[in-house]
Motif scaffolding. Sequence first.
Motif, PDB file in Angstrom:
ATOM      1  N   LEU A 495      31.192  55.191  43.868  1.00 35.51           N
ATOM      2  CA  LEU A 495      30.904  54.813  45.242  1.00 35.51           C
ATOM      3  C   LEU A 495      31.812  55.590  46.177  1.00 35.51           C
ATOM      4  O   LEU A 495      32.966  55.883  45.843  1.00 35.51           O
ATOM      5  CB  LEU A 495      31.114  53.308  45.442  1.00 35.51           C
ATOM      6  N   SER A 496      31.324  55.908  47.359  1.00 34.47           N
ATOM      7  CA  SER A 496      32.117  56.668  48.316  1.00 34.47           C
ATOM      8  C   SER A 496      33.274  55.818  48.842  1.00 34.47           C
ATOM      9  O   SER A 496      33.243  54.582  48.799  1.00 34.47           O
ATOM     10  CB  SER A 496      31.239  57.137  49.479  1.00 34.47           C
ATOM     11  N   GLU A 497      34.308  56.494  49.345  1.00 36.44           N
ATOM     12  CA  GLU A 497      35.470  55.799  49.880  1.00 36.44           C
ATOM     13  C   GLU A 497      35.080  54.920  51.064  1.00 36.44           C
ATOM     14  O   GLU A 497      35.568  53.794  51.208  1.00 36.44           O
ATOM     15  CB  GLU A 497      36.524  56.827  50.305  1.00 36.44           C
ATOM     16  N   PHE A 498      34.201  55.421  51.918  1.00 34.10           N
ATOM     17  CA  PHE A 498      33.774  54.654  53.084  1.00 34.10           C
ATOM     18  C   PHE A 498      33.025  53.393  52.663  1.00 34.10           C
ATOM     19  O   PHE A 498      33.249  52.308  53.216  1.00 34.10           O
ATOM     20  CB  PHE A 498      32.889  55.529  53.977  1.00 34.10           C
ATOM     21  N   LYS A 499      32.146  53.521  51.657  1.00 32.12           N
ATOM     22  CA  LYS A 499      31.384  52.363  51.205  1.00 32.12           C
ATOM     23  C   LYS A 499      32.290  51.349  50.517  1.00 32.12           C
ATOM     24  O   LYS A 499      32.110  50.130  50.671  1.00 32.12           O
ATOM     25  CB  LYS A 499      30.269  52.829  50.256  1.00 32.12           C
ATOM     26  N   LEU A 500      33.301  51.815  49.768  1.00 32.17           N
ATOM     27  CA  LEU A 500      34.244  50.907  49.124  1.00 32.17           C
ATOM     28  C   LEU A 500      35.029  50.100  50.144  1.00 32.17           C
ATOM     29  O   LEU A 500      35.300  48.909  49.941  1.00 32.17           O
ATOM     30  CB  LEU A 500      35.198  51.690  48.214  1.00 32.17           C
ATOM     31  N   ASP A 501      35.437  50.740  51.250  1.00 37.45           N
ATOM     32  CA  ASP A 501      36.170  50.021  52.299  1.00 37.45           C
ATOM     33  C   ASP A 501      35.313  48.915  52.897  1.00 37.45           C
ATOM     34  O   ASP A 501      35.796  47.799  53.138  1.00 37.45           O
ATOM     35  CB  ASP A 501      36.614  51.000  53.391  1.00 37.45           C
ATOM     36  N   LYS A 502      34.039  49.205  53.149  1.00 31.57           N
ATOM     37  CA  LYS A 502      33.151  48.188  53.696  1.00 31.57           C
ATOM     38  C   LYS A 502      32.953  47.034  52.717  1.00 31.57           C
ATOM     39  O   LYS A 502      32.999  45.850  53.095  1.00 31.57           O
ATOM     40  CB  LYS A 502      31.792  48.808  54.034  1.00 31.57           C
ATOM     41  N   LEU A 503      32.759  47.363  51.445  1.00 30.36           N
ATOM     42  CA  LEU A 503      32.550  46.320  50.445  1.00 30.36           C
ATOM     43  C   LEU A 503      33.823  45.516  50.204  1.00 30.36           C
ATOM     44  O   LEU A 503      33.765  44.312  49.915  1.00 30.36           O
ATOM     45  CB  LEU A 503      32.063  46.946  49.138  1.00 30.36           C
ATOM     46  N   ARG A 504      34.981  46.169  50.313  1.00 29.84           N
ATOM     47  CA  ARG A 504      36.247  45.437  50.131  1.00 29.84           C
ATOM     48  C   ARG A 504      36.444  44.416  51.244  1.00 29.84           C
ATOM     49  O   ARG A 504      36.958  43.318  51.015  1.00 29.84           O
ATOM     50  CB  ARG A 504      37.414  46.430  50.104  1.00 29.84           C
ATOM     51  N   THR A 505      36.025  44.755  52.453  1.00 26.37           N
ATOM     52  CA  THR A 505      36.104  43.802  53.555  1.00 26.37           C
ATOM     53  C   THR A 505      35.189  42.608  53.306  1.00 26.37           C
ATOM     54  O   THR A 505      35.557  41.449  53.572  1.00 26.37           O
ATOM     55  CB  THR A 505      35.731  44.494  54.872  1.00 26.37           C
ATOM     56  N   GLU A 506      33.981  42.866  52.767  1.00 19.95           N
ATOM     57  CA  GLU A 506      33.077  41.765  52.431  1.00 19.95           C
ATOM     58  C   GLU A 506      33.673  40.885  51.332  1.00 19.95           C
ATOM     59  O   GLU A 506      33.577  39.650  51.388  1.00 19.95           O
ATOM     60  CB  GLU A 506      31.730  42.321  51.977  1.00 19.95           C
ATOM     61  N   ALA A 507      34.288  41.513  50.319  1.00 18.14           N
ATOM     62  CA  ALA A 507      34.890  40.741  49.236  1.00 18.14           C
ATOM     63  C   ALA A 507      36.028  39.868  49.757  1.00 18.14           C
ATOM     64  O   ALA A 507      36.159  38.702  49.360  1.00 18.14           O
ATOM     65  CB  ALA A 507      35.400  41.689  48.143  1.00 18.14           C
ATOM     66  N   ALA A 508      36.852  40.417  50.638  1.00 11.86           N
ATOM     67  CA  ALA A 508      37.946  39.622  51.209  1.00 11.86           C
ATOM     68  C   ALA A 508      37.407  38.438  52.005  1.00 11.86           C
ATOM     69  O   ALA A 508      37.984  37.343  51.970  1.00 11.86           O
ATOM     70  CB  ALA A 508      38.824  40.511  52.094  1.00 11.86           C
ATOM     71  N   SER A 509      36.306  38.628  52.707  1.00  7.49           N
ATOM     72  CA  SER A 509      35.713  37.526  53.476  1.00  7.49           C
ATOM     73  C   SER A 509      35.232  36.409  52.556  1.00  7.49           C
ATOM     74  O   SER A 509      35.398  35.220  52.868  1.00  7.49           O
ATOM     75  CB  SER A 509      34.551  38.049  54.321  1.00  7.49           C
ATOM     76  N   LEU A 510      34.643  36.763  51.407  1.00 10.61           N
ATOM     77  CA  LEU A 510      34.189  35.742  50.463  1.00 10.61           C
ATOM     78  C   LEU A 510      35.368  34.995  49.848  1.00 10.61           C
ATOM     79  O   LEU A 510      35.291  33.780  49.614  1.00 10.61           O
ATOM     80  CB  LEU A 510      33.339  36.381  49.365  1.00 10.61           C
ATOM     81  N   ILE A 511      36.464  35.700  49.575  1.00 11.96           N
ATOM     82  CA  ILE A 511      37.647  35.036  49.031  1.00 11.96           C
ATOM     83  C   ILE A 511      38.242  34.090  50.059  1.00 11.96           C
ATOM     84  O   ILE A 511      38.657  32.964  49.735  1.00 11.96           O
ATOM     85  CB  ILE A 511      38.674  36.086  48.577  1.00 11.96           C
TER      86      ILE A 511
END
Length: 714
Positions: A495-511
């Motif tokens: 996955l691209s670095e930009f897409k990983l940053d977006k998905l990491r923000t979503e993961a943090a929101s779920l946590i």
Amino acid sequence: MEDFAIKETTPNIPALNGSMLPGTAFDMVEQMDFLFVKVFNARGFIAFDGPDIANPQVVVNPYVVVKVGRYMVATKYLKPSLDCAETFAFKEEQINSDEEVEILLKDGAAITIGKVSLLISDAIRRDSVGTSFAPCWYALKDRNGRNTNMEVNLTYWMGTQADAEFASSWHSDSAVDTCCIPFTRSKQYHSPNLCYLRVSVNEAVLRGNNGNGAKIYVKATLGDVAKKTKVSNNVNPKWDEIILFVVAEPFHGSLVLTVKVQPNGERSVIIGRCIVPMENVQKREDNAPVVSDWYNLVGPEGMVGKLHMGISLEGGYHVFDEPIHYSSDFRPTANSRIPTIGVLHLGILNAAGLRVMKLMENRTDAYCVAKYGSRWVRTRTILDSVAPQWNEQFSWPVYELCTVLCIAVFDNCHLHGGPEAPHQQIGKIRIRLSTLEVNRVYTFSYPLAVTRYSKVKKMGEMQLAVRLSSSTSLINRLRTYSQPLLPKMQCSSTLSEFKLDKLRTEAASLIVLSLTRDEPPLRKDVISYMLDVGVETWSLEKVIANYDRVRMVVISFLDWFENIRNWKLTMIFVYASLLLAIPFPNMLLPIIFLRPRLPPDMHITLTGIVINSRDDQLRVIRRMQTALGELATLGEKVESLLSWRDGLGTSVFFVVFVFLCVAAFCITYAIGCRWFMVFLMVLLVVRRPIHRIISISYLKNFLDRMPTRTDSMF
């Protein structure tokens, strides 16, 4: 100038002096003695929770008060048919052994109707944690000292923080109102099991669409998150685009896909939508093909077409909730078959020299939060102390050595600022497991620092005890250096670095959504600080910090090369060590005196201060900042091959290096051509790709596990 160095300490813990807390494995903390008082119930009266009744046997809203020295704490209202067991722990340092434990029975009007006194010196010491003392009935006397028919059922003993009752008890060093007690206790949390939801939007067949310049796109919505594809102008639109969501178990709800058309200069109009329940989504753990299907699009007037998609839950990926260079776990979501390689033991001892966080009240109420993998732990809150003593021990299973343990200290503002008051940050510590020797106990005092007004401010020091115990052989630990750091599926489909940053923000929101629902909740600001949410935001100081990292790497290699040219004594010692390592590897490979005993210090010059940017042009500068950081990280990984921060990795490097040097010398001497090795290296570089993948992946996997100075940034 403030001292930000890490200092080695010698605390009085059983792991260093050979003793151990009775009946437990608490060997990484100092023993703390407590007087425990456990109240069960009372009898000899009629409990009543209504208005007062003129009957001497009726007690309205009875409760028990336990008084030890200057401490006085009350139980909840007693119920006649239930045991309302509550435990109270009084720190031995805060009481006098010559004093008495006063047990007072009071009514709702706070009038004492009976009491009994017990000597603290008569309390039996509880040596075995697994045993418990049977409660006794103690007769109560009235205010005039006369015997009554009322009795209270309780037991009291002397114990330590290893006692089974300690975690759920009221503590004298965390004495707060009854309603706030849960917010000061120690607690464990678990992050939800996260997974990527992959939606491959291929094409659509629509009825009545003549494609008159209309812009058609698909909007995918899952919960509160909505994403859309690019625009297609075809009669039968085709996108061939992949949309990724982060979802948490259990997988409930539905995925809603809406096909919209946007006429020129007008608002979007819904053509049709389809709803896919999450229970029907395909789950896959490898690169097996995703089953694509045609889904009916339903509009206001019925079915308007079909949408071709492939939807799957990607169990073979690891969902990052932390920055990849600070990650504490790399296992895929479907991780049931991965064995452990050790156990990490952490003893949170104490802190010293903390700053006053509540200026109006002139106090600090400090507690710690530690995270490794999906497990979070929180210590109890020590009230009104700039030198709190926690002495709590935790442990985690270890699946990968190239991971980071994160510990942070916060000021509990819930007690005086209310439930909405943010918890102030006191400092954060990161410890990389690959820099720890197996079965060695590390006891250090770490500086706590935060950034305030574009400056680094020291907030105090924190004393920790850390030990990494190995449950596997040295051969298995060496084998991990040749394996990919990320799951196989993630290596093959990156996955691209930009897409990983977006998905990491979503993961943090779920946590955040999951842990804030626990009781007591773990605050959103605490979770965001631990997960470094927003760490990739552009800041000038972070660019300067990454530049300094590159400069330090270049200067280090230049100094090393200059020492070789000048034949310094240190380089002669290195050459001699390499030569002796061939016949005597067991003597020199550990290199005890070459490996630093101290972990890396906090580099204040490497601190990046985040500045929230509103200008879209800074996105380009942010990418430059990221690229500069990646360049510095690569150079530091190469430099760490000789720094002995990762002792096992450096040992492997020296063995392979010496072997290659000896092999190159023997081959060159046997052939008699000095240019043969140069020709062999060129041939190695330009070999066919089918022969190139295996060896290059080994080198990449090895370098990925080398530590860098990112651990020293905060």
